[in-house]
Design a protein around this motif. Sequence first.
Motif, short mmCIF file in Angstrom:
data_model
loop_
_atom_site.label_atom_id
_atom_site.label_comp_id
_atom_site.label_asym_id
_atom_site.label_seq_id
_atom_site.Cartn_x
_atom_site.Cartn_y
_atom_site.Cartn_z
N SER A 109 4.99 -9.97 3.07
CA SER A 109 5.34 -8.66 2.50
C SER A 109 6.78 -8.29 2.86
N ILE A 110 7.19 -8.60 4.09
CA ILE A 110 8.58 -8.34 4.51
C ILE A 110 9.54 -9.22 3.72
N GLU A 111 9.14 -10.47 3.51
CA GLU A 111 9.98 -11.39 2.73
C GLU A 111 10.17 -10.90 1.30
N ALA A 112 9.15 -10.17 0.80
CA ALA A 112 9.23 -9.65 -0.57
C ALA A 112 10.07 -8.38 -0.66
N GLY A 113 10.55 -7.90 0.51
CA GLY A 113 11.46 -6.75 0.49
C GLY A 113 10.94 -5.49 1.15
N SER A 114 9.71 -5.51 1.69
CA SER A 114 9.16 -4.31 2.32
C SER A 114 9.62 -4.20 3.77
N LEU A 115 9.61 -2.98 4.29
CA LEU A 115 9.89 -2.77 5.70
C LEU A 115 8.70 -3.23 6.53
N PHE A 116 8.94 -3.50 7.80
CA PHE A 116 7.87 -3.94 8.70
C PHE A 116 6.77 -2.88 8.78
N SER A 117 7.16 -1.62 8.94
CA SER A 117 6.18 -0.54 9.05
C SER A 117 5.37 -0.38 7.77
N ALA A 118 6.02 -0.52 6.61
CA ALA A 118 5.32 -0.42 5.33
C ALA A 118 4.36 -1.59 5.15
#
Length: 404
Positions: A109-118
């Motif tokens: 999910s982070i690799e796809a552009g989301s923040l860690f918290s999100a």
Amino acid sequence: MPTYTYRARDDRGQLVRGTMDALSGDEVTAKLRVMGYMATHIALASRGIKVGDFAERIRPIKQQDLIVFYFQLSNLIGAGIPILTALKTIETQVEHRKLKKVIGDTRRSIEAGSLFSASLDRYAGIFGKLFISMVKAGEESGRLDKVLRSYAAYAEGQQELREKVKGALFYPAILFIASIIVILFIVTFLIPQFVDLFSKAGLRLPFITQMLYTAGLMLKNYWYFFMLFLAALIFSAKQYARTKTGRLYCDRLLLKIPVVGVLMRKVYVSRFSRTLATLQISGVSILQSLDITKEVIGNKVMSEVVFKARQAVEQGQKISDPLKVSKEFPLDAVEMIAVGEETGNLEEMLNKIADFYDMSIGFAVKKLTVIIEPVFLVIMGSIIAFIMASMLIPVFDMVKLLRH
């Protein structure tokens, strides 16, 4: 939404495997491309699951597993390793399959552009609102490594606190179960043997003995009715405890139990202080910190007091004022919070309160063990003595009869 399994290659040619929820295989390919992977194989996940795989998938993620994850992540981030590399490293080391999947999904999910918290929001039921809020605050302040280290220490401390309370209640629980087994054995096996002997001797049984004998027969012959009744009683109690009124009543009752109530109040004060201090140090706003603390404190009565404190702060008042009015928080803790607010060292004072009560809980656990053991033995001993007396009275009558 169907689940797909995939195999893909990253930009270095390394093979990556995993699962992904998507509407179609094309959507999986598109998502993998955004993440920087080239899909080599995509297929619908098989519905057939091996018994071992199924058992592994349903095995819950324990708090200890998460604590290890928190410490590993904080150490890697603190060493200057990027979040994606850190998560990938931990993912390869974790043995718990469910946690491995959670970490893998978060990383992708982070690799796809989301923040860690999100990315963590998807698994809020596992990580908890407290951890996610602290991660978000760490991202905004640029102190993610310190926040993670702080939360890892907090989670470990809370786990130790839970173990102390469990340890205090474990021995009395064992004594209670053992006593129940002994009582059931006497009532359902020994007393009927004595009654048969007395009946053959032509002795009239005392009322107490007859009552216990009848109870033993009913328990032996209709045990399934008693089990159903007990199950229904436990189920009804749990359902009532889940209601707002029931939860409030049970939590208030818990705080009023002698010795145990004192111990649990100390646990809640320590948890309140440590949680609020950890959130404040991490940069979470005071209103949000109180909202989160209210949810994790673990007692509805104390939670309502924290909610009133939150309302007071929103109106420009001090946290300590509603705590003092409620009389649910110990006066020494309230006064220390008031001093912290006056001097601007609230976080430091909250940590001191938590340290003091953590130490106090250790002494309270020892005291609880010392008090409960003799009290419990006296109560259960009296019950067993009463049962034995009901058996011995006919014996004395038989001795008198033989003498005459």
